[in-house]
Enzyme design. Sequence first.
Site, PDB file in Angstrom:
ATOM      1  CG  ASP A  84       1.175 -18.758 -89.642  1.00  0.00           C
ATOM      2  OD1 ASP A  84       0.585 -19.379 -88.738  1.00  0.00           O
ATOM      3  OD2 ASP A  84       1.718 -19.325 -90.603  1.00  0.00           O
ATOM      4  CD  GLU A  85       1.214 -18.897 -94.353  1.00  0.00           C
ATOM      5  OE1 GLU A  85       2.045 -18.717 -95.261  1.00  0.00           O
ATOM      6  OE2 GLU A  85       0.917 -20.031 -93.912  1.00  0.00           O
TER       7      GLU A  85
END
Length: 531
Positions: free
Chosen positions: A324-325
């Site tokens: 993620d991210e």
Amino acid sequence: MEIRRLEGIFLWYLVCVFAISANAANINHLNIWPMPKSVSYGYGTLHLSNEFELRTDGSKFADASSILKDAFKRSLDVLRSTHELEFNASKIDPLLVLKGIHVVVSSPSDELQHGTDESYELHVPAKGSPPYARIEAKTVYGALHGLETFSQVCHYNISSRGIQVHQVPWTIVDQPRFSYRGLLIDTARHYLPVPVIKKVIDSMAYAKLNVLHWHIVDTQSFPLELPSYPKLWDGAYSVPERYTFADGEEIVSYAKSRGINVLAEIDVPGHAESWGVGYPALWPSKDCKQPLDVSNEFTFKLIDGIISDFSKIFKYKFVHLGGDEVNTSCWETTPHVRKWLQKNRMNGSEAYEYFVLRAQKIALSHGYDIINWEETFNSFGKKLSPKTVVHNWLGGGVAQNVVKAGLRCIVSNQDKWYLNHLDAFWQGVYSNEPLTNITDPKEQALVLGGEVCAWAEYIDASDIEQTIWPRAAAAAERLWTPYDKLAKDPEKIKSRLSYFRCLLNQRGVAAAPLDGYGREAPLDPGSCYMQ
């Protein structure tokens, strides 16, 4: 004579009607959490013998590792811990004394894995003939759930100074709605001592949660010892704030004995700056320390070593690889990485895909199925391994798209099930439905369950319990109890959840009051049951 007989029949009829209607009226006020699949009960009372015992004759389960025996002892300990017992059985009708509990497990195996049968039946007689309660289960882990439910129908009686079982006879037939019922703890933002993690595991078992998602490492710290690359834990905050390899094994063993799998996570390629404290070659540059250097073969060699070490500790079917991210601008602005991108005809987004898919292949080679955060699916879903479970956290509608694509899903949408959001009130936690807008039974089967998350930017050993509880219990019932038995109006179960919160307090768990923001202190003097 005939008139008297008719009067007797009429009175008997009134008693029956009253009993049936009382049973129907009280079913929503049974103080069991989470609510079982099927419950019937009566109006009698039995007393637990001071020598209350466990019987296992007829069981195929040999209990070589003492999982059942230890769970029985824990159940007695929590029952006896609230008051000193002074019960005198000699003053009670022997037929009103329960001598023990007979547990019959039909599987000889103690393997704990995703999909392990957790069903059980609990029977408590109306009178002590036979003088034993009975649990029947396919596996020992179903039996553990049965023991937990039994402990919740037992109560200390201030008059007899002993433990009683009210509302006998009980017949409870139970099994979980979802196979994955998780809680995330984060030991990267703040270190959690091993005894604190064990207390969290104990409390999970009380609510029948069955997966501890251990977010071990992140940007800020790398506290776990891994023999293949011993300098990784140089990224810990301090020497005392580390977990040895043996600590990891102990946490997994402790959780297993309570019917809980441990899901380990390394978050790659982002959230990994701490890795480079011990191995600076993992950083694209000194000025640009994450994501991990996609152009360096050492990065993937090290990931292979980590997952190899994981496979020696973490026996759960899944490993969480994060994903993620990820901000790829670091790759695109670092000269040697940019050169590698150009050579391989990739832009930053394509390199992100390359990294995630290569990490997946490494995990698959060690026998794991993979869990990735939803950004991986949102970015390149069709290219993920078919053994991927997509972890939804950003918003609604993702789970629908995941299962339509034929992949499995876990739900943790942040507006409802992120416990670090102190404005995620218990009513919203309870009402959050993992199968929202998923109506096809085949697609519903791809939703493994859900998970509440206690991200630790503002959580450490001082406040983790009251941050988690009792809100995590609201999610636990959503994930355990059949959909048609869940309350459409959460306020209808408030008194029962409040009772469970007080039960947690009695067992030494620092669960916060229901009313107000998460982990908020009581507003005024008052009873635990009214807060």
